[in-house]
Design a protein around this motif. Structure first.
Motif, PDB file in Angstrom:
ATOM      1  N   SER A 156      60.987 -75.533 -44.830  1.00  0.00           N
ATOM      2  CA  SER A 156      60.252 -74.885 -43.495  1.00  0.00           C
ATOM      3  C   SER A 156      61.113 -75.624 -42.590  1.00  0.00           C
ATOM      4  CB  SER A 156      58.935 -74.702 -43.057  1.00  0.00           C
ATOM      5  OG  SER A 156      58.433 -75.788 -42.723  1.00  0.00           O
TER       6      SER A 156
ATOM      7  N   VAL B 207      59.737 -68.545 -42.068  1.00  0.00           N
ATOM      8  CA  VAL B 207      61.579 -69.214 -41.870  1.00  0.00           C
ATOM      9  C   VAL B 207      62.749 -68.567 -42.446  1.00  0.00           C
ATOM     10  CG1 VAL B 207      61.578 -71.509 -41.071  1.00  0.00           C
ATOM     11  CG2 VAL B 207      60.237 -71.263 -41.129  1.00  0.00           C
TER      12      VAL B 207
ATOM     13  N   HIS C 126      56.387 -77.448 -46.839  1.00  0.00           N
ATOM     14  CA  HIS C 126      56.021 -77.849 -45.521  1.00  0.00           C
ATOM     15  C   HIS C 126      57.818 -78.724 -44.766  1.00  0.00           C
ATOM     16  CE1 HIS C 126      54.722 -79.124 -41.369  1.00  0.00           C
ATOM     17  NE2 HIS C 126      55.459 -80.479 -41.745  1.00  0.00           N
TER      18      HIS C 126
ATOM     19  N   ARG D 264      53.797 -69.972 -44.344  1.00  0.00           N
ATOM     20  CA  ARG D 264      54.530 -70.357 -42.924  1.00  0.00           C
ATOM     21  C   ARG D 264      56.579 -70.315 -43.556  1.00  0.00           C
ATOM     22  NH1 ARG D 264      50.334 -74.016 -42.148  1.00  0.00           N
ATOM     23  NH2 ARG D 264      51.264 -75.663 -43.649  1.00  0.00           N
ATOM     24  N   THR D 265      56.558 -71.132 -44.658  1.00  0.00           N
ATOM     25  CA  THR D 265      57.887 -71.161 -45.057  1.00  0.00           C
ATOM     26  C   THR D 265      58.877 -70.015 -45.140  1.00  0.00           C
ATOM     27  OG1 THR D 265      57.103 -73.700 -46.177  1.00  0.00           O
ATOM     28  CG2 THR D 265      59.021 -72.745 -46.791  1.00  0.00           C
TER      29      THR D 265
END
Length: 222
Positions: free
Chosen positions: A96, A129, A93, A125-126
């Protein structure tokens, strides 16, 4: 401020980050981010791995983003190999949020398919990105292997990650829509709908995909 005073401030910050009261830990993390110091980085990363309160973890991440990436990223990459799921998840997290694309090679297939849902969701999610443009099709292929996984929250995270990659996901989705598992076909269909119509909403897309899958199964049985 003298060196002795600076050392005293660092010691107080360390004590605050470990205090039993979450409000004290929150203020300590805010203070550390407001006045960055290289000596804080290791303690912040360590605390991320064990901090039980979400809002405090979020402040710890913010505090880490206030420090130079050259100091924080290597420590966070080391956490990706931790046996503690929260350490891996929070490190992902934070990476990211930092957005250092040099970390991309460390977002491995193992992390993207981690048995812990929170770690996997953070990795998805990372990855979105940090992924270089030319690596997007390969990432889509790996992410598509997770279609049908987990509960709605996990499935929504995966769909969002896939949709963020754009049209490169279409071949992987088409393949998944022919999978033997109806849950995989449903999730793939819902993700495809969201790619075409981001405003559709995940619940609507899932229900529509369920109908399509059910009709297809009925046609095959007939």
């Amino acid at each position: 401020m003298t060196r002795q005073e600076q050392n005293a401030d660092v010691s107080r910050a360390f004590e605050g980050l470990a205090d039993e009261d979450p409000s004290v830990r929150l203020r300590a993390a805010l203070g550390v981010g407001t006045t960055p110091d290289p000596r804080y980085v290791g303690k912040l990363v360590e605390r991320c791995a064990v901090e039980p309160e979400f809002h405090v973890r979020d402040m710890l991440t913010w505090a880490l983003t206030r420090h130079p990436a050259a100091l924080t990223v290597p420590r966070l990459l080391g956490e990706l190999r931790s046996g503690r799921a929260q350490a891996r998840s929070q490190a992902l997290h934070t990476l990211s949020k930092i957005g250092d694309r040099g970390a991309w090679p460390s977002i491995t297939r193992e992390l993207l398919t981690d048995a812990d849902d929170e770690v996997a969701r953070s990795a998805w999610r990372t990855a979105v990105v940090l992924v270089p443009e030319e690596e997007k099709p390969a990432l889509a292929a790996v992410l598509s292997t997770q279609l049908g996984r987990g509960r709605r929250e996990t499935q929504l995270s995966l769909s969002r990650a896939l949709v963020a990659l754009g049209e490169v996901i279409e071949p992987a989705l088409r393949a998944a829509m022919t999978a033997p598992d109806p849950g995989v076909r449903t999730h793939a269909g819902a993700t495809e709908r969201l790619l075409r119509d981001p405003e559709a909403g995940f619940e609507f897309a899932i229900e529509e995909a369920k109908r399509v899958v059910a009709l297809g199964a009925g046609g095959q049985e007939g």
